[in-house]
Design a protein around this motif. Sequence first.
Motif, PDB file in Angstrom:
ATOM      1  N   GLU A   1       0.828  -1.211   0.000  1.00 32.63           N
ATOM      2  CA  GLU A   1       0.000   0.000   0.000  1.00 32.63           C
ATOM      3  C   GLU A   1       0.856   1.252   0.000  1.00 32.63           C
TER       4      GLU A   1
ATOM      5  N   LYS B   1       1.088   4.241  -2.853  1.00 41.34           N
ATOM      6  CA  LYS B   1       0.966   5.672  -2.567  1.00 41.34           C
ATOM      7  C   LYS B   1       2.134   6.453  -3.156  1.00 41.34           C
TER       8      LYS B   1
ATOM      9  N   ARG C   1       1.602   6.682  -6.849  1.00 40.78           N
ATOM     10  CA  ARG C   1       0.592   7.687  -7.173  1.00 40.78           C
ATOM     11  C   ARG C   1       1.162   9.089  -7.014  1.00 40.78           C
TER      12      ARG C   1
END
Length: 289
Positions: free
Chosen positions: A65, A69, A72
Motif C-alpha cells: 500500500e 501511494k 501515485r
Amino acid sequence: MDAGPVLWVLLQQLELESVRRGRAKPMSGVMKRMGMIFRAKANKALDRAEDPRETLDYSYQKQLELLQKVRRGVADVATSRKRLELQLNQLQSQSTKLEDQGRKALALGREDLAREALSRRAALQQQVSDLETQHQTLQGEEEKLTLAAQRLQAKVDAFRTRKETIKATYTAAQAQTRIAESFSGISEEMSDVGMAIQRAEDKTAQLQARAGAIDELLASGALDDQSGLQKDDLQAELDRISGGTDVELELQRMKAELTGGTSGQQAIEGGTAGPQDRPQQQTPRFDKQ
C-alpha cells in the motif's frame, strides 16, 4: 462475560467518586498494579492468538500500500510537471507571436503598438520564468519520488522473499514439532489416545485378575459351582484312578487276544487274582452265545 474489565471500570468509578467527594485519596498504586496485570494478561492472550505468518502477510500488504501511494505521488508530480510544460509552450508561443507583432508594427511606423506588444511580451516572459522555476522544482521532486519508489520496490521484493522463507521455515518447524509431540505422546491428541489405551489395559488386567481369583476360589471349594460341572479334588483323583485302571485292563485284554495265550485271558477275567486263587489244569470254556 469476563469479570476483569467490569471490575476495572467499577474501581475507576469508585476512585473518581471518592476523590470528587474528598473522602479518599486516589488509589494510584492499586490502579497501576491492576493496569499492569491486565496488560500482562492481554499481552499473553495476544501472543497465543498471534500467527507469525499472518503478521508477515499483513506487513507485506502495508508495504505494498505504501508503494502504491509513492507511485501515485510520482504520477501526480509528473502530471503537474507535464501541465507546466504545456503552459510554458503556450506562453512561449504567445511571446514569439507578440515579438513578431511588435516587429511588424514598428515596420509600419506604429511605435506605440510595438511598445505595447513588447510590454505584453515582457509580462509573459516573467510568467515563463516563474513557470520554469516551478517546472524545475517539480522535476526534482519527481526524480526524488521515482528514486524512492525504486528503492521501496527493491525493499518490498526483498521482504517478500524473506517473508516466504520465514513462512516456509515456520510451517516446517511447526510440522516437525507436531510430529515430535505425536511420537513422544505429549500432544493433546496423542495424550488422549494414550490415556484411552492405558485405561483399556488397566481394565483388561483387572478382568484377568478377577477371572484368575474366581478360578482359584472354585478350585479350592471356597465358591460353589452352580452349574454342577465343577468337581472337588477327591472326586477328580478317583476319576483319574478309575480311568487309568480301565485302560490297563483293556490293554491286557488286547495283548491276550494277540498272543492267543490263556494267562492273558485269565488275567483279564480274574483281574488281579494271585496264583493261589487260580484253578489248576482247568480247560478254558467258551460259552456260545
